[in-house]
Scaffold this active site. Structure first.
Site, short mmCIF file in Angstrom:
data_model
loop_
_atom_site.label_atom_id
_atom_site.label_comp_id
_atom_site.label_asym_id
_atom_site.label_seq_id
_atom_site.Cartn_x
_atom_site.Cartn_y
_atom_site.Cartn_z
N LYS A 174 -3.76 -9.82 9.79
CA LYS A 174 -1.65 -9.29 9.91
C LYS A 174 -1.31 -9.97 10.01
O LYS A 174 -0.02 -9.81 9.33
CB LYS A 174 -1.97 -7.92 10.09
CG LYS A 174 -3.34 -7.23 9.78
CD LYS A 174 -3.98 -6.07 10.58
CE LYS A 174 -4.24 -4.79 10.21
NZ LYS A 174 -4.24 -4.01 8.84
N THR A 177 -3.15 0.40 3.14
CA THR A 177 -2.49 1.56 2.41
C THR A 177 -0.82 1.95 3.05
O THR A 177 -0.37 2.81 2.62
CB THR A 177 -3.05 3.14 2.99
OG1 THR A 177 -3.31 2.41 4.54
CG2 THR A 177 -4.51 2.63 2.64
N LYS A 185 3.00 3.23 2.06
CA LYS A 185 3.76 4.10 2.62
C LYS A 185 5.06 3.61 2.25
O LYS A 185 6.11 4.54 2.79
CB LYS A 185 3.30 4.62 3.90
CG LYS A 185 1.78 5.45 4.36
CD LYS A 185 1.26 5.85 5.74
CE LYS A 185 -0.39 5.11 5.79
NZ LYS A 185 -0.80 5.03 7.39
C1 LIG Z 1 -1.36 3.59 7.75
C2 LIG Z 1 -1.29 3.97 9.08
C3 LIG Z 1 -2.43 2.85 9.19
C4 LIG Z 1 -2.61 1.49 8.06
O1 LIG Z 1 -1.54 1.12 7.87
P1 LIG Z 1 -1.83 -0.14 7.30
O2 LIG Z 1 -0.89 -1.51 7.11
O3 LIG Z 1 -2.70 -0.46 5.86
O4 LIG Z 1 -3.16 -1.48 7.93
C5 LIG Z 1 -2.99 2.34 10.80
N1 LIG Z 1 -2.43 3.29 11.52
C6 LIG Z 1 -2.05 4.23 11.15
C7 LIG Z 1 -1.63 5.65 11.99
C8 LIG Z 1 -1.15 4.91 9.93
O5 LIG Z 1 -0.96 5.63 9.96
#
Ligand SMILES: *Cc1c(COP(=O)(O)O)cnc(C)c1O
Length: 825
Positions: free
Chosen positions: A566, A668, A672
């Protein structure tokens, strides 16, 4: 009986949702009769409990209506098997779904209570690591909202994801004792208990008809007890169920020991079997291969399948038609043992022929692959399976026998293909769970277009050739109910005022916002809301950590699990570069920025923990340097979880989605942020590509090597030394980090980071993408100088995020994979 029930529900326990006065009376009644506390001396904790019980009662009533409708319908149902469900807190979600928030707020005010204070009493159930578990939670919400007959199955971990604090700059893990004060939302089903078996041996014999039958005997058994959580959908009469299994010893005391007076020995077995649901493994995208984990996987798979078959057999007799009423989705390979387990149940217990059972099994299951990283592909040592699940190992061998026969037929004479496609890795003597899931499923899906293409072309090409049409794509999505409506009420109100409420259940309705880009008054309100959300984030952060931030600065946010792929490290390199430029006066008109980084590292992942430490060291230096202080700040957001995400994401201007191309399956978090009006700086990886396609190249900051270029660069012999040699800025940045500039008390602290980047060959291409990233960040600055131009792009991002709703994902699964339709209630 029906009449009796109806009447009884009419009495004074019944809540009239339209009437705040009636809700208030119900709260008092529940406080006295259920919580058992005097309302006159009750505090927020007790009122939270009373409220939760009031809501739970409503959910139970509605849940019964849903079940009745389902039995009437006899439709195909979907079972979502997932080791993780990262649901977030329930209270505000249920109130939103039921349309009760305003009346409950009023009722509580009359009792001298504040709903927002009550909501803080609820622990955040952290039964997941990150994206995979959160996806499962979004899917449950979409299933219920759109009335699909869906159930979740998982594990009721006594300890969920650890909570994280930072001490002396380093991550410290604390057990997440979320059940310490009980769980107000669950219904424990002491009558729904299944035995789950381990160890033992296989006894095969010919039955009276001359057929060979095998029995699994002399096993060690554990009981799985069901705990149900009602799942609401937005403005939907349908209630779904999330059933979580808890392990309980089959016998409380071993009397042999007890009689000898050895009390401790007597309860030891009990404790051992109950560790099965004790704790969530806190590793995201890496597997450890421990026996306890294997047992957890089988434990929840076995209990879930027994439950699914029992429900089917209540109204049907013929298990050879199971697949016409049951669709089971495997969320990653964690539940892949469901394939041999269903075979065992059908063949050994229910007497189906092998061929017939195999047909049913393949038609019942589908499998979602979540990752391309080799270290995340599950395999289990044959020896361990033989010891823990001897019958399943045999069944896997039988499946493999038939499978390899077909492979030989399809690829005659190709021994290498045979080796690669086998369920058994002969070199390591391990079973490949992904292969098991693929052959045992009717459909296999990736979670973003690029990811699915890479699965088909590079990870499982022979499987794709052998089973045309089996591999399909379903791009992930997020629920706009939690990730806009609930977490960003101001923006939600603005949108609803502008284009109506349809977006809440059909996110594509956000398209109607596009013309408002030209509306100066709308842009101003949009900007004001972002500022208010930044202030909310700043206040939350200051309350939690004491760190003050400036809401006028550009809020640049990277929150997600800490992992090399990441590339939080790339973010840090840019921060250090910016710091150097500011310090040395190389830039004079820099845009003030606050860089937020947050996320948990797996406890055994040394490099990830070092990255957290480095962020802390850099922050200490940068934040205390008067020469740059108002232009750059670095903040580590501790304990990233759903509740913190709900405050952080609406407050972001810039969303960091900077994984090495070809490594993030979908992401995801990226969705958001964009939905909440942040602009993305990102690589052409995972769903970023589809986000770019939707929002347009001008409304996103794309940089870096593509998947193909990464592969090409490596093929030609990537040399990190050379990259650094040719970039003086990068050299300076690395010198500062590795020479102890930020940690003079221990100058070699970041030796391991240096080693992966150089001697380790910089596997994730951090150095290769540095220059492109720095350039993209300069474009970010340029745009941020023009708030109005920035706002236009941010609005277009929101308007064009319609595709990324988990509603769309679920409609796609329902149509292309499950063949199910919404229920009529
Ligand atoms: C959405 C979410 C993730 C996933 O995040 P990525 O940026 O896609 O890795 C991880 N932890 C929490 C608490 C989330 O709400």
């Amino acid at each position: 009986m029906d009449e009796l029930v109806k009447e009884a529900l009419e009495d004074d326990f019944r809540v009239n949702l339209e009437d705040a006065e009636n809700i208030k009376r119900a709260l008092i009644a529940y406080m006295v009769r259920v919580v058992g506390h005097d309302p006159r001396s009750a505090g927020p904790r007790q009122w939270f409990l009373a409220l939760a019980h009031v809501i739970k009662g409503i959910l139970s009533e509605r849940g019964m209506k849903t079940s009745r409708a389902q039995y009437g319908d006899d439709t195909r149902r979907v079972y979502y098997l997932s080791m993780e469900f990262l649901t977030g807190r329930r209270l505000m979600k249920h109130l939103l779904d039921l349309g009760l928030e305003a009346n409950v707020r009023t009722a509580l005010e009359a009792l001298g209570q504040d709903l927002d204070v009550l909501a803080e009493e609820e622990p955040d159930p952290a039964l997941g690591n990150g994206g995979l578990g959160r996806l499962a939670a979004c899917f449950l919400d979409s299933l219920a909202t759109h009335g699909y007959p869906g159930y979740g199955y998982g594990i009721r971990y006594e300890f969920g994801m650890f909570s994280q604090t930072i001490e002396d700059g380093q991550q410290v893990e604390h057990p997440d004792n979320w059940l310490r004060r009980g769980n107000a939302w669950e219904f424990v089903r002491h009558n729904v208990v299944y035995p789950v078996r381990f160890h033992g041996r296989i006894a095969c014999f010919r039955d009276e008809t001359g057929r060979e039958r095998c029995e699994w005997v002399d096993t060690d058994d554990v009981h799985a007890v069901a705990y149900d959580l009602k799942v609401t959908g937005y403005d939907s009469p349908v209630i779904s169920n999330l059933r979580l299994w808890s392990a309980r010893a089959t016998t409380d005391f071993d009397l042999r020991f007890f009689n000898e007076g050895n009390y401790i020995e007597a309860v030891k077995d009990k404790t051992t079997s109950e560790t099965l649901s004790k704790v969530l493994y806190p590793m995201d995208t890496t597997v450890l291969g421990q026996e306890l984990r294997l047992k957890q996987e089988y434990f929840f798979v076995s209990a879930s399948l027994q439950d699914i078959l029992a429900r089917y057999l209540r109204v049907h007799e013929d298990l050879s038609r199971l697949h016409t009423k049951v669709a089971i989705q495997l969320n990653d390979t964690h539940p892949a043992l469901a394939v041999p387990e269903l075979m065992r149940l059908l063949v050994d217990i229910h007497g189906l022929d092998w061929e017939e059972a195999w047909k049913v099994t393949r038609e019942t299951f589908s499998y979602t692959n979540h990752t391309l990283l080799p270290e995340a592909l599950e395999t289990w040592p044959i020896g361990m399976l033989e010891h823990v699940l001897p019958r399943h190992l045999e069944i896997i061998y039988l499946i493999n026998h038939d499978h390899l026969q077909q492979v030989r037929f399809r690829f005659p004479g190709e021994m290498e293909v045979l080796r690669r496609m086998s369920l058994v890795d002969e070199d390591t003597q391990r079973i490949r769970m992904a292969h098991l899931a693929i052959v045992g499923s009717s459909k296999v899906n990736g979670v973003a277009a690029l990811h699915t293409r890479l699965l088909r072309e590079t990870v499982f090409p022979e499987f794709d050739e052998m089973y045309p049409g089996k591999f399909v794509n379903v791009t992930n999505g997020v629920t706009q109910r939690r990730w806009l409506l609930q977490c960003n009420p101001m923006l939600s109100d603005l949108i609803t005022e502008a284009v109506g409420p349809a977006w809440k259940t059909d996110l594509t309705a956000l398209h109607d916002l596009e013309p408002l880009v030209e509306d100066a008054a709308f842009r101003e309100r949009f900007i004001a809301i972002k500022v208010a959300n930044k202030q909310r984030l700043a206040e939350h952060l200051e309350a939690e950590t004491g760190v003050a931030t400036d809401a006028e600065s550009l809020f640049d946010v990277q929150v997600k699990r800490i992992h090399e792929y990441k590339r939080q490290l790339l973010n840090v390199l840019h921060v250090v570069h910016r710091y150097r430029q500011l310090r040395e006066g190389l830039v004079t008109d820099a845009v003030p920025r606050t860089v937020f980084i947050g996320g948990k590292a797996a406890p055994g992942y040394y490099l990830a923990k070092q990255i957290i430490r480095l962020i802390g060291d850099v922050a200490l230096t940068v934040n205390n340097d008067p020469q740059v202080n108002d232009r750059l700040k670095v903040v580590f957001l501790p304990n990233y979880n759903v509740s913190n995400a709900e405050i952080t994401i609406p407050g972001a201007n810039l969303s960091e989605q900077i994984s090495t191309a070809g490594t993030e399956a979908s992401g995801t978090g990226n969705m958001k942020f964009a939905l909440n009006g942040a602009l993305t700086i990102g690589t052409l990886d995972g769903a970023n590509i589809e986000i770019k396609d939707e929002v347009g190249d001008d409304n996103i900051f794309i940089f870096g090597l593509t998947t193909e270029q990464v592969a090409e660069t490596k093929r030609k012999g990537y040399n990190p030394w050379k990259v650094v040699e040719q970039d003086a800025d990068l050299r300076q940045v690395l010198d500062m980090i590795t020479s102890g500039y930020f940690n003079p008390q221990q100058t070699n602290r970041y030796q391991a980071i240096r080693d992966t980047l150089f001697d380790g060959g910089d596997h994730f291409m951090v150095l290769a993408d540095f220059r492109a990233y720095v350039d993209a960040q300069a474009r970010v600055d340029d745009l941020f100088r023009d708030p109005d131009a920035w706002a236009r792009k941010a609005i277009l991002n929101v308007a064009r995020m319609g595709y990324f709703s988990s509603d769309r994902s679920i409609h796609t699964y329902a149509r292309d994979i499950w063949n199910v339709a919404p229920m009529e209630i």
